[in-house]
Write a protein that holds these residues in place. Structure first.
Motif, PDB file in Angstrom:
ATOM      1  N   SER A   6       0.843  -1.186   0.000  1.00  0.00           N
ATOM      2  CA  SER A   6       0.000   0.000   0.000  1.00  0.00           C
ATOM      3  C   SER A   6       0.879   1.237   0.000  1.00  0.00           C
ATOM      4  O   SER A   6       1.805   1.356   0.799  1.00  0.00           O
ATOM      5  CB  SER A   6      -0.916   0.003   1.228  1.00  0.00           C
ATOM      6  N   ARG A   7       0.594   2.170  -0.886  1.00  0.00           N
ATOM      7  CA  ARG A   7       1.395   3.388  -0.979  1.00  0.00           C
ATOM      8  C   ARG A   7       0.882   4.483  -0.055  1.00  0.00           C
ATOM      9  O   ARG A   7       1.611   5.402   0.277  1.00  0.00           O
ATOM     10  CB  ARG A   7       1.390   3.902  -2.424  1.00  0.00           C
ATOM     11  N   ASP A   8      -0.366   4.427   0.351  1.00  0.00           N
ATOM     12  CA  ASP A   8      -0.952   5.458   1.208  1.00  0.00           C
ATOM     13  C   ASP A   8      -1.402   4.833   2.507  1.00  0.00           C
ATOM     14  O   ASP A   8      -1.760   3.660   2.569  1.00  0.00           O
ATOM     15  CB  ASP A   8      -2.150   6.128   0.514  1.00  0.00           C
ATOM     16  N   SER A   9      -1.428   5.639   3.558  1.00  0.00           N
ATOM     17  CA  SER A   9      -1.909   5.168   4.854  1.00  0.00           C
ATOM     18  C   SER A   9      -3.421   5.041   4.791  1.00  0.00           C
ATOM     19  O   SER A   9      -4.136   6.002   4.512  1.00  0.00           O
ATOM     20  CB  SER A   9      -1.501   6.145   5.952  1.00  0.00           C
ATOM     21  N   ALA A  10      -3.934   3.851   5.038  1.00  0.00           N
ATOM     22  CA  ALA A  10      -5.366   3.585   4.931  1.00  0.00           C
ATOM     23  C   ALA A  10      -5.891   3.080   6.268  1.00  0.00           C
ATOM     24  O   ALA A  10      -5.133   2.784   7.194  1.00  0.00           O
ATOM     25  CB  ALA A  10      -5.631   2.554   3.831  1.00  0.00           C
ATOM     26  N   PHE A  11      -7.203   2.990   6.374  1.00  0.00           N
ATOM     27  CA  PHE A  11      -7.824   2.439   7.567  1.00  0.00           C
ATOM     28  C   PHE A  11      -7.848   0.917   7.442  1.00  0.00           C
ATOM     29  O   PHE A  11      -8.319   0.373   6.447  1.00  0.00           O
ATOM     30  CB  PHE A  11      -9.252   2.977   7.734  1.00  0.00           C
ATOM     31  N   ILE A  12      -7.336   0.254   8.468  1.00  0.00           N
ATOM     32  CA  ILE A  12      -7.237  -1.203   8.471  1.00  0.00           C
ATOM     33  C   ILE A  12      -8.254  -1.764   9.445  1.00  0.00           C
ATOM     34  O   ILE A  12      -8.269  -1.374  10.624  1.00  0.00           O
ATOM     35  CB  ILE A  12      -5.828  -1.668   8.868  1.00  0.00           C
ATOM     36  N   VAL A  13      -9.122  -2.647   8.981  1.00  0.00           N
ATOM     37  CA  VAL A  13     -10.153  -3.255   9.830  1.00  0.00           C
ATOM     38  C   VAL A  13     -10.199  -4.751   9.539  1.00  0.00           C
ATOM     39  O   VAL A  13      -9.757  -5.202   8.476  1.00  0.00           O
ATOM     40  CB  VAL A  13     -11.543  -2.627   9.572  1.00  0.00           C
ATOM     41  N   PRO A  14     -10.747  -5.546  10.475  1.00  0.00           N
ATOM     42  CA  PRO A  14     -10.950  -6.982  10.181  1.00  0.00           C
ATOM     43  C   PRO A  14     -11.975  -7.163   9.070  1.00  0.00           C
ATOM     44  O   PRO A  14     -12.894  -6.337   8.905  1.00  0.00           O
ATOM     45  CB  PRO A  14     -11.448  -7.549  11.513  1.00  0.00           C
ATOM     46  N   LYS A  15     -11.835  -8.227   8.324  1.00  0.00           N
ATOM     47  CA  LYS A  15     -12.808  -8.504   7.267  1.00  0.00           C
ATOM     48  C   LYS A  15     -14.203  -8.725   7.828  1.00  0.00           C
ATOM     49  O   LYS A  15     -15.209  -8.451   7.151  1.00  0.00           O
ATOM     50  CB  LYS A  15     -12.373  -9.733   6.469  1.00  0.00           C
ATOM     51  N   THR A  16     -14.287  -9.205   9.084  1.00  0.00           N
ATOM     52  CA  THR A  16     -15.596  -9.449   9.688  1.00  0.00           C
ATOM     53  C   THR A  16     -16.347  -8.152   9.964  1.00  0.00           C
ATOM     54  O   THR A  16     -17.564  -8.180  10.172  1.00  0.00           O
ATOM     55  CB  THR A  16     -15.432 -10.225  11.003  1.00  0.00           C
ATOM     56  N   ALA A  17     -15.638  -7.020   9.983  1.00  0.00           N
ATOM     57  CA  ALA A  17     -16.290  -5.738  10.259  1.00  0.00           C
ATOM     58  C   ALA A  17     -16.901  -5.124   9.008  1.00  0.00           C
ATOM     59  O   ALA A  17     -17.603  -4.115   9.098  1.00  0.00           O
ATOM     60  CB  ALA A  17     -15.293  -4.761  10.877  1.00  0.00           C
ATOM     61  N   VAL A  18     -16.655  -5.706   7.847  1.00  0.00           N
ATOM     62  CA  VAL A  18     -17.163  -5.154   6.588  1.00  0.00           C
ATOM     63  C   VAL A  18     -18.305  -6.032   6.094  1.00  0.00           C
ATOM     64  O   VAL A  18     -18.158  -7.256   5.979  1.00  0.00           O
ATOM     65  CB  VAL A  18     -16.042  -5.084   5.535  1.00  0.00           C
ATOM     66  N   VAL A  19     -19.427  -5.400   5.824  1.00  0.00           N
ATOM     67  CA  VAL A  19     -20.616  -6.113   5.339  1.00  0.00           C
ATOM     68  C   VAL A  19     -20.765  -5.834   3.850  1.00  0.00           C
ATOM     69  O   VAL A  19     -20.792  -4.670   3.435  1.00  0.00           O
ATOM     70  CB  VAL A  19     -21.881  -5.676   6.091  1.00  0.00           C
ATOM     71  N   THR A  20     -20.857  -6.876   3.057  1.00  0.00           N
ATOM     72  CA  THR A  20     -21.057  -6.742   1.615  1.00  0.00           C
ATOM     73  C   THR A  20     -22.437  -7.280   1.276  1.00  0.00           C
ATOM     74  O   THR A  20     -22.688  -8.487   1.370  1.00  0.00           O
ATOM     75  CB  THR A  20     -19.988  -7.514   0.830  1.00  0.00           C
ATOM     76  N   SER A  21     -23.338  -6.377   0.896  1.00  0.00           N
ATOM     77  CA  SER A  21     -24.692  -6.771   0.531  1.00  0.00           C
ATOM     78  C   SER A  21     -24.874  -6.586  -0.964  1.00  0.00           C
ATOM     79  O   SER A  21     -23.952  -6.183  -1.680  1.00  0.00           O
ATOM     80  CB  SER A  21     -25.716  -5.933   1.299  1.00  0.00           C
ATOM     81  N   THR A  22     -26.056  -6.878  -1.435  1.00  0.00           N
ATOM     82  CA  THR A  22     -26.335  -6.717  -2.859  1.00  0.00           C
ATOM     83  C   THR A  22     -26.400  -5.254  -3.276  1.00  0.00           C
ATOM     84  O   THR A  22     -26.286  -4.938  -4.462  1.00  0.00           O
ATOM     85  CB  THR A  22     -27.665  -7.407  -3.208  1.00  0.00           C
ATOM     86  N   GLU A  23     -26.586  -4.367  -2.303  1.00  0.00           N
ATOM     87  CA  GLU A  23     -26.753  -2.952  -2.610  1.00  0.00           C
ATOM     88  C   GLU A  23     -25.535  -2.113  -2.261  1.00  0.00           C
ATOM     89  O   GLU A  23     -25.265  -1.108  -2.928  1.00  0.00           O
ATOM     90  CB  GLU A  23     -27.970  -2.381  -1.871  1.00  0.00           C
ATOM     91  N   LYS A  24     -24.795  -2.485  -1.222  1.00  0.00           N
ATOM     92  CA  LYS A  24     -23.713  -1.623  -0.759  1.00  0.00           C
ATOM     93  C   LYS A  24     -22.691  -2.430   0.021  1.00  0.00           C
ATOM     94  O   LYS A  24     -22.913  -3.590   0.379  1.00  0.00           O
ATOM     95  CB  LYS A  24     -24.275  -0.508   0.125  1.00  0.00           C
ATOM     96  N   VAL A  25     -21.571  -1.770   0.273  1.00  0.00           N
ATOM     97  CA  VAL A  25     -20.536  -2.276   1.165  1.00  0.00           C
ATOM     98  C   VAL A  25     -20.411  -1.274   2.301  1.00  0.00           C
ATOM     99  O   VAL A  25     -20.205  -0.078   2.061  1.00  0.00           O
ATOM    100  CB  VAL A  25     -19.186  -2.434   0.437  1.00  0.00           C
ATOM    101  N   PHE A  26     -20.522  -1.728   3.550  1.00  0.00           N
ATOM    102  CA  PHE A  26     -20.553  -0.780   4.656  1.00  0.00           C
ATOM    103  C   PHE A  26     -19.966  -1.402   5.906  1.00  0.00           C
ATOM    104  O   PHE A  26     -19.798  -2.623   6.020  1.00  0.00           O
ATOM    105  CB  PHE A  26     -21.986  -0.311   4.924  1.00  0.00           C
ATOM    106  N   ILE A  27     -19.615  -0.511   6.831  1.00  0.00           N
ATOM    107  CA  ILE A  27     -19.248  -0.908   8.182  1.00  0.00           C
ATOM    108  C   ILE A  27     -20.254  -0.276   9.124  1.00  0.00           C
ATOM    109  O   ILE A  27     -21.002   0.638   8.742  1.00  0.00           O
ATOM    110  CB  ILE A  27     -17.816  -0.466   8.546  1.00  0.00           C
ATOM    111  N   ILE A  28     -20.296  -0.763  10.354  1.00  0.00           N
ATOM    112  CA  ILE A  28     -21.271  -0.251  11.330  1.00  0.00           C
ATOM    113  C   ILE A  28     -20.504   0.514  12.401  1.00  0.00           C
ATOM    114  O   ILE A  28     -19.760  -0.077  13.184  1.00  0.00           O
ATOM    115  CB  ILE A  28     -22.093  -1.393  11.943  1.00  0.00           C
ATOM    116  N   LYS A  29     -20.692   1.820  12.398  1.00  0.00           N
ATOM    117  CA  LYS A  29     -20.060   2.680  13.400  1.00  0.00           C
ATOM    118  C   LYS A  29     -21.025   2.869  14.566  1.00  0.00           C
ATOM    119  O   LYS A  29     -22.242   2.937  14.379  1.00  0.00           O
ATOM    120  CB  LYS A  29     -19.690   4.024  12.779  1.00  0.00           C
ATOM    121  N   VAL A  30     -20.480   2.960  15.768  1.00  0.00           N
ATOM    122  CA  VAL A  30     -21.297   3.115  16.975  1.00  0.00           C
ATOM    123  C   VAL A  30     -21.001   4.478  17.590  1.00  0.00           C
ATOM    124  O   VAL A  30     -19.841   4.812  17.866  1.00  0.00           O
ATOM    125  CB  VAL A  30     -21.002   1.989  17.988  1.00  0.00           C
ATOM    126  N   VAL A  31     -22.080   5.265  17.761  1.00  0.00           N
ATOM    127  CA  VAL A  31     -22.000   6.584  18.399  1.00  0.00           C
ATOM    128  C   VAL A  31     -23.096   6.661  19.457  1.00  0.00           C
ATOM    129  O   VAL A  31     -24.287   6.504  19.134  1.00  0.00           O
ATOM    130  CB  VAL A  31     -22.179   7.716  17.364  1.00  0.00           C
TER     131      VAL A  31
END
Length: 407
Positions: free
Chosen positions: A308-333
């Motif tokens: 990777s040439r740029d500093s990116a956000f690194i998360v576990p694959k289990t934190a990323v949801v891939t649906s038929t409509e979108k790819v998203f993560i769930i943030k908690v506030v």
């Protein structure tokens, strides 16, 4: 369903009957209540409903880092130099000095051809030179005499002197033309010798002694010469993976003939443009084949590093949801969920890069799924509560370390 059993005892004593009825009523209420198993099932149902409405999840803070990964692409080993040798003039094979597998050196004579008519043409061209030379010497002598005589006023007109000079120059031009013709024929004699343009191995032979060869005689070359000491490993890198390669990277590859061995090569040449059909960039590596373990046109399985040439956000694959409509993560506030659309980058092992409207230190659900609805309230697992509190300073400089991993 409740099961009740009523036992009645009839007696003649009127004072005993009411007491018996009272006892029976108490027994009826006791036997008609829910059983222990049914109570447990009711309690489990309530817990399941509460879990759906307010799920208990594990949280983790988002961190920046650099993720290294590799992709496997097919490649082909081709000779560093390869040439097909043809006959330029119509001739016969007089001498064949090499065969398939012969090791040759630059300038070495490989085939001697014979064309008797070229010798005749060369003799004719030589005679023409001598003829024009004689004419030129005669015209030059005439001009020299007129020039010498013209120094006496009135002896030679200026026109005669100029005509003699023009004749001399014309004859000189004919001599030069005859010499050029001679060189052309002599060059054809050089074409009767087929020599090696570089060091290599003869890999194909399509002629025999006495064969008639020349332009248009056959589409097959006389010989095929390859440089096998150094070869090119040619691959096509998909468009999505072209941003991470440079001419300083090294790749590893293997071939089917030697499955237990790994070879290394350095990237030397990048096309710098995408192929319009394959939507990929051609990349070449130099492979030194001093032991001749590799053969030209072998297919190779190439592992390409994609740092990777740029500093990116690194998360576990289990934190990323891939649906038929979108790819998203769930943030908690404030214990409430927010679906955040992201784009995935490189992946390695259990981690992946994500890009989106997120900030370093944001709390996300570690094991996300579509069942955790957007905007719903959540509970944090007790084991993660302390970690969530400590991650409050993750976004501050010096409080977190980049995640670097490789595959």
């Amino acid at each position: 369903m409740f099961h009740c059993t009523i036992i009645m005892k009839i007696t003649k004593n009127k004072f005993i009957v009411p007491l018996t009825v009272l006892v029976i009523g108490v027994g009826l209420l006791s036997s008609c209540g829910p059983s222990k198993k049914e109570k447990e099932e009711q309690e489990q149902t309530v817990r399941d409903e509460n879990a759906i409405d307010t799920p208990t999840v594990a949280l983790l803070p988002i961190q920046k880092g650099k993720l290294s990964s590799t992709i496997a692409v097919p490649g082909e080993l081709v000779p560093y130099q390869e040439v097909d040798l043809y006959a330029k003039v119509n001739s016969y094979v007089k001498t064949l000095l090499v065969d398939i597998g012969s090791q040759v050196h630059q300038g070495q004579l490989l085939v001697q051809l014979e064309a008797p008519e070229i010798n005749s043409q060369l003799a004719e061209a030589d005679s023409r030179i001598k003829q024009y030379d004689a004419i030129y010497y005669a015209s030059k002598a005439t001009y020299d005499r007129l020039l010498s005589t013209s120094k006496i006023p009135g002896t030679v007109s200026q026109n005669d002197l100029e005509l003699a000079e023009a004749k001399k120059n014309s004859d000189l031009a004919n001599v030069e033309a005859a010499k050029s013709s001679y060189k052309e024929v002599a060059a054809n004699l050089a074409y009767l010798q087929i020599r090696a343009p570089f060091d290599g191995v003869i890999t194909a032979r399509n002629i025999n002694l006495g064969a008639y060869v020349g332009p248009g005689r056959s589409n097959d070359p006389l010989l095929v010469l390859q440089d096998q000491k150094r070869m090119r490993l040619v691959i096509s890198v998909p468009e999505s993976s072209t941003g991470g390669l440079s001419d300083k990277d090294h790749v590893t590859f293997s071939v089917q003939a030697l499955p237990n061995r790994k070879f290394t090569a350095q990237v030397k040449r990048l096309a710098g443009a995408l192929d319009t059909k394959l939507r990929s960039e051609q990349v070449e590596m130099d492979v030194y084949n001093t032991n001749k373990d590799l053969l030209p046109h072998m297919f190779a399985e190439v592992d390409i590093p994609l740092p990777s040439r740029d500093s990116a956000f690194i998360v576990p694959k289990t934190a990323v949801v891939t649906s038929t409509e979108k790819v998203f993560i769930i943030k908690v506030v404030n214990n409430h969920t927010q679906w955040v659309n992201v784009k995935k980058g490189l992946s390695s092992g259990t981690l992946t890069e994500v890009y989106g409207d997120i900030n370093e230190g944001d709390q996300i659900v570690k094991d996300a799924s579509e069942e955790i609805r957007d905007g719903s309230s959540i509970k944090v697992k007790p084991a993660d509560a302390k970690a969530a509190e400590q991650s409050a300073g993750v976004g501050q400089p010096g409080n977190n370390k980049p995640v670097t991993t490789g595959h």
